[in-house]
Design an enzyme around this catalytic site. Structure first.
Site, short mmCIF file in Angstrom:
data_model
loop_
_atom_site.label_atom_id
_atom_site.label_comp_id
_atom_site.label_asym_id
_atom_site.label_seq_id
_atom_site.Cartn_x
_atom_site.Cartn_y
_atom_site.Cartn_z
CG HIS A 25 17.10 49.51 -20.56
ND1 HIS A 25 17.43 49.30 -19.23
CD2 HIS A 25 18.29 49.47 -21.22
CE1 HIS A 25 18.73 49.17 -19.10
NE2 HIS A 25 19.29 49.26 -20.30
CG HIS A 61 20.33 48.05 -23.53
ND1 HIS A 61 20.93 49.20 -23.11
CD2 HIS A 61 19.86 48.30 -24.78
CE1 HIS A 61 20.83 50.13 -24.07
NE2 HIS A 61 20.18 49.60 -25.09
CG ASP A 69 23.24 44.81 -19.55
OD1 ASP A 69 22.58 45.20 -20.54
OD2 ASP A 69 23.72 45.59 -18.72
CG HIS A 70 19.27 45.81 -17.75
ND1 HIS A 70 19.21 46.44 -16.53
CD2 HIS A 70 20.39 46.28 -18.37
CE1 HIS A 70 20.24 47.26 -16.42
NE2 HIS A 70 20.96 47.19 -17.52
#
Ligand SMILES: [Zn+2]
Length: 262
Positions: free
Chosen positions: A78, A80, A82-83
């Site tokens: 996804h 977000h 932090d990814h």
């Protein structure tokens, strides 16, 4: 046979026969030990799931782990930060496209959606649509290892939150679908976006589903006792939870109120 590796010192280096986890150095109450980047393959071609935040040392470490093997595709569970934050830089480092459900996070022409199958050296990775934590959440099924990469839909520890771009009704449906699928295919491991590998997929999913139902009951109950705002509900329902997690809890309460009133 999953060839499960679960080191005692955390998720770094854990995984299955064909999936290797590398832990990004971004620990926080929301990201647990940090973001797990997964390197998948068995030959000269590799897939990389979730490069993680834009942290040069982490991205270089992931690139070094490839030992010259070619990354055909970078995938995002996804969007977000932090990814996905390091996806652009990592794409530059390894010369690969980024595929994601959200067009805003793609680099290159190809999207990513339920039913897509990626193949490297005959090893398949199947895309499973699991909206809820965020609108664009995907899981990836690695049949050869009987392992499901779950992003933030299921975490290795604790429970996930419904982000402002997510939806609790979607999330509950996604958990039910994941559980049905895990049972049908005989899943042996969940490889989460944060926290350690989970060796009991059905048990973990049952725990998640039960937790959600319990929280909804508690919120109904708190409202019955006069709590009105999300903040007041958090004070009652999350009284036993560390205060550093209350902002996340409030986000979760808002999602649950939207579900109950929706
Ligand atoms: Zn997330």
């Amino acid at each position: 046979m999953s060839g499960l590796r679960i080191p005692l010192d955390g998720p770094d280096g854990s995984g299955t026969t064909h999936a290797f986890g590398l832990l990004a150095p971004n620990p926080s109450p929301m990201t647990l030990d940090g973001t797990n980047t997964w390197v998948i393959g068995r030959g000269e071609e590799m897939l990389v799931v979730d490069p993680g935040p834009d942290d040069e040392s982490h991205l270089q470490r992931v690139a070094a782990h490839l030992h010259g093997r070619r990354v055909t595709t970078i995938l995002l569970t996804h969007g977000h930060h932090d990814h996905s934050g390091g996806a652009g830089r990592f794409a530059e480092l390894v010369g690969a496209p980024v595929r994601a459900l959200d067009p805003g996070h793609r680099l290159g022409d190809e999207g990513l959606a339920e039913g897509d199958v990626l193949t490297v050296d005959g090893l398949e990775l199947h895309v499973v649509g699991t909206p809820g934590h965020s609108f664009d959440s995907l899981c990836f099924w690695l049949p050869e290892d009987r392992a499901m990469l779950t992003g933030d839909t299921v975490l290795g520890r604790g429970t996930t939150v419904i982000a402002p771009d997510g939806d609790l009704a979607d999330y509950l449906r996604s958990l039910d679908r994941l559980r049905a699928r895990a049972e049908q295919v005989g899943a042996e491991a969940l490889l989460p976006g944060h926290g350690p590998v989970l060796p009991d997929p059905i048990g973990a999913l049952d725990g998640y589903i039960a937790h959600r139902r319990r929280r909804l009951d508690q919120i109904r109950d708190a409202r019955g006792r006069g709590a009105k705002t999300p903040g007041q509900i958090v004070e009652i329902v999350y009284a036993d939870v560390d205060r550093s997690l209350w902002p996340a809890a409030e986000m979760s309460v808002r999602a649950q109120l939207a579900y109950l009133d929706g």
